[in-house]
Design a protein around this motif. Structure first.
Motif, PDB file in Angstrom:
ATOM      1  N   GLU A 169      -6.719  -0.959  -4.387  1.00  0.00           N
ATOM      2  CA  GLU A 169      -5.396  -0.414  -4.710  1.00  0.00           C
ATOM      3  C   GLU A 169      -5.110   0.781  -3.809  1.00  0.00           C
ATOM      4  O   GLU A 169      -6.009   1.563  -3.486  1.00  0.00           O
ATOM      5  CB  GLU A 169      -5.363  -0.005  -6.182  1.00  0.00           C
ATOM      6  CG  GLU A 169      -4.004   0.438  -6.680  1.00  0.00           C
ATOM      7  CD  GLU A 169      -3.952   0.531  -8.214  1.00  0.00           C
ATOM      8  OE1 GLU A 169      -2.872   0.814  -8.740  1.00  0.00           O
ATOM      9  OE2 GLU A 169      -5.003   0.313  -8.862  1.00  0.00           O
ATOM     10  N   TYR A 171      -1.942   3.761  -3.288  1.00  0.00           N
ATOM     11  CA  TYR A 171      -0.682   4.305  -3.805  1.00  0.00           C
ATOM     12  C   TYR A 171      -0.113   5.324  -2.834  1.00  0.00           C
ATOM     13  O   TYR A 171      -0.818   6.233  -2.382  1.00  0.00           O
ATOM     14  CB  TYR A 171      -0.924   4.957  -5.168  1.00  0.00           C
ATOM     15  CG  TYR A 171       0.319   5.508  -5.826  1.00  0.00           C
ATOM     16  CD1 TYR A 171       1.229   4.660  -6.463  1.00  0.00           C
ATOM     17  CD2 TYR A 171       0.582   6.877  -5.816  1.00  0.00           C
ATOM     18  CE1 TYR A 171       2.366   5.162  -7.077  1.00  0.00           C
ATOM     19  CE2 TYR A 171       1.716   7.395  -6.431  1.00  0.00           C
ATOM     20  CZ  TYR A 171       2.609   6.536  -7.063  1.00  0.00           C
ATOM     21  OH  TYR A 171       3.736   7.039  -7.660  1.00  0.00           O
ATOM     22  N   GLU A 179       8.643   2.548  -8.425  1.00  0.00           N
ATOM     23  CA  GLU A 179       7.687   1.963  -7.491  1.00  0.00           C
ATOM     24  C   GLU A 179       8.146   0.630  -6.906  1.00  0.00           C
ATOM     25  O   GLU A 179       8.879  -0.131  -7.536  1.00  0.00           O
ATOM     26  CB  GLU A 179       6.345   1.722  -8.193  1.00  0.00           C
ATOM     27  CG  GLU A 179       5.621   2.987  -8.609  1.00  0.00           C
ATOM     28  CD  GLU A 179       4.287   2.674  -9.269  1.00  0.00           C
ATOM     29  OE1 GLU A 179       3.833   1.504  -9.202  1.00  0.00           O
ATOM     30  OE2 GLU A 179       3.698   3.596  -9.856  1.00  0.00           O
ATOM     31  N   ARG A 219       2.971   0.875  -4.375  1.00  0.00           N
ATOM     32  CA  ARG A 219       1.660   0.512  -4.902  1.00  0.00           C
ATOM     33  C   ARG A 219       1.246  -0.812  -4.250  1.00  0.00           C
ATOM     34  O   ARG A 219       1.888  -1.845  -4.444  1.00  0.00           O
ATOM     35  CB  ARG A 219       1.693   0.366  -6.424  1.00  0.00           C
ATOM     36  CG  ARG A 219       0.306   0.191  -7.029  1.00  0.00           C
ATOM     37  CD  ARG A 219       0.377   0.148  -8.553  1.00  0.00           C
ATOM     38  NE  ARG A 219       0.964   1.358  -9.102  1.00  0.00           N
ATOM     39  CZ  ARG A 219       0.303   2.496  -9.310  1.00  0.00           C
ATOM     40  NH1 ARG A 219      -0.988   2.582  -9.003  1.00  0.00           N
ATOM     41  NH2 ARG A 219       0.923   3.552  -9.823  1.00  0.00           N
ATOM     42  N   LYS A 239       1.708   1.741 -16.434  1.00  0.00           N
ATOM     43  CA  LYS A 239       2.321   1.953 -15.119  1.00  0.00           C
ATOM     44  C   LYS A 239       3.390   0.918 -14.803  1.00  0.00           C
ATOM     45  O   LYS A 239       4.175   1.100 -13.865  1.00  0.00           O
ATOM     46  CB  LYS A 239       1.247   1.898 -14.021  1.00  0.00           C
ATOM     47  CG  LYS A 239       0.157   2.943 -14.159  1.00  0.00           C
ATOM     48  CD  LYS A 239      -0.917   2.741 -13.096  1.00  0.00           C
ATOM     49  CE  LYS A 239      -2.055   3.747 -13.253  1.00  0.00           C
ATOM     50  NZ  LYS A 239      -3.130   3.508 -12.247  1.00  0.00           N
TER      51      LYS A 239
END
Length: 459
Positions: A169, A171, A179, A219, A239
């Motif tokens: 992941e 970000y 996002e 993301r 999220k």
């Protein structure tokens, strides 16, 4: 159009993407195991990836994180002790998630564990057995026809035991906490289009975006297909509400026409932007409606989440003969096609980043542009890039209801031309953005008009 302000040429980007594909190609990946970790370690050389490990047995909605699978070696030997099928030559030779086995068996028994593709006798098919404990080999049909001995030795040095599901992941914080999700699957072994192409493009989008401060936060997920997105969604429900737009990237390195699969909503902003970019790319393309099969978009678009996530491809899965075979190799994927896909993605993100709604500060009749020096700029439009009709269209449709994309499509002008016009009008205080207007109205305890293009409107 490029959100990431690239100065690199298409050739250079294509070469960089292809080099990453080549580096990842030999690795044997599956939905769990060291192949995924090795892949993420290489991606980490480009961006500081967060690597997450989820323990076997973890309940993720209706699914359970499976045992971890790893493999060291495998072969089939004939009666002379010769390896007629060798994992060292191609990691597609073993059915993914095969149990360990070492024994001598008859040819008749062996054939029940063999998979070929007769219509392409030189190709090795790709097969998996994630959720059924068995073992098997994949081989070319030509190899299969040469099996004439009565007995063969089969050997698979693998392990299937409690461990972890691994995903990466990354970000990138933007000006807003809203996002954009970019997702790709990392579970396939030596298959280039599906999906080393998506892995490479996602990596370089993240790499270049990290050098900017975009409007949205981004993301990026590198996950095993299906079980990876289900796991991420189950463990990150808090999220999910921040995700306003998204793309699943796959099959982006071949010469087929671009294909965009809409989100479940069908009319989300990302759907409109992707269609606009492909329509204006001067390349062959197709827009298809959402259907609940394919890649991880079907998890992001499941009714309990219904995220605005579409899927960008060149040739869709199953539509090209090389799909899930050894022919999906380094010859099938080429740098120029990877570069084309990268810039299509970049164009989509550029418009998404700039697709704002504006208000005309002088809505009653046209403002006098001459006294502000705007007509003089228009007079030298070959140098300035300013277009009189673009200015008039922007002024007329900056009513709090039309995005810049709406204006570009209605006027028939390029998005960049409309964007240039809005920047000029902003500089002369003739328009204001919806965000600025909402902030002003909030201070005065007033309510802005409802925007008809909002993704939050009922489906």
């Amino acid at each position: 159009m490029s959100l990431i302000g690239l100065t690199a040429s298409s050739y250079q980007i294509g070469q960089e993407l292809y080099q990453l594909v080549c580096q990842l190609y030999p690795i044997c990946r599956s939905i769990t195991g060291n192949g995924v970790r090795e892949t993420l370690k290489i991606i980490n050389q480009h961006i500081p990836l967060s690597v997450n490990e989820v323990t076997t047995g973890t309940q993720v909605f209706d699914w359970t994180v499976p045992n971890e699978w790893n493999i060291k070696d495998a072969y089939i030997k004939n009666s002379q002790g010769e390896k007629v099928v060798d994992f060292a030559n191609s990691n597609l030779h073993v059915v993914s998630y095969s149990l360990p086995v070492h024994k001598k068996i008859s040819l008749t028994e062996l054939k029940a564990h063999l998979f070929t593709q007769p219509e392409h006798p030189d190709w090795i098919p790709y097969r998996t057995s994630y959720y059924k404990e068995t073992w098997g080999f994949c081989l070319s049909h030509k190899q299969y026809l040469e099996l004439n001995d009565e007995e063969y030795e089969v050997y698979i040095d693998s392990s299937l035991e409690p461990g972890h599901l691994t995903y990466g992941e990354y970000y990138i914080p933007g000006k807003s906490t809203d996002e954009v999700l970019i997702s790709c699957h990392v579970c396939h072994p030596s298959l280039c289009n599906d999906n080393l192409s998506g892995i490479a493009i996602a990596t370089f989008l993240a790499k270049y975006l990290s050098q900017t401060t975009p409007k949205y936060s981004y993301r990026f997920l590198w996950i095993p297909g299906t079980i990876g997105s289900i796991t991420w969604l189950a463990l990150n429900e808090a999220k999910v509400n921040n995700i306003k737009h998204g793309l699943v990237l796959t099959c982006l390195g071949d010469s087929g026409k671009f294909t965009y699969k809409k989100s479940r909503r069908g009319n989300a902003e990302i759907d409109k932007i992707a269609a606009y970019v492909l329509r204006n790319s001067k390349q062959d393309y197709e827009i298809i409606d959402f259907f609940p099969y394919g890649y991880d978009e079907r998890q992001y678009c499941s009714p309990g989440f219904n995220l605005a996530v579409g899927c960008l491809m060149q040739s869709p899965h199953g539509s090209f003969p090389e799909y899930h075979t050894s022919a999906d190799n380094l010859n099938f994927v080429q740098p120029q096609y990877l570069a084309e896909s990268f810039f299509q993605c970049s164009s989509i993100l550029y418009i998404l980043n700039n697709n704002e709604i504006y208000y005309n500060q002088n809505p009653k009749c046209e403002p006098q542009l001459g006294k502000r020096g705007i007509y003089q700029a228009v007079g030298g439009q070959k140098d300035s890039g300013l277009n009189e009709m673009a200015i008039l269209w922007v002024l007329n449709l900056s009513d709090g209801h039309h995005t810049l994309l709406d204006i570009a499509e209605r006027s028939g002008m390029a998005f960049d031309v409309i964007k240039y016009a809005i920047n000029t009008l902003l500089a002369h205080d003739l328009v204001t953005s919806l965000t600025s207007n909402v902030n002003s109205l909030a201070k005065a305890n007033l309510t802005p008009p409802t925007c008809k293009n909002s993704d939050n409107s009922p489906d």
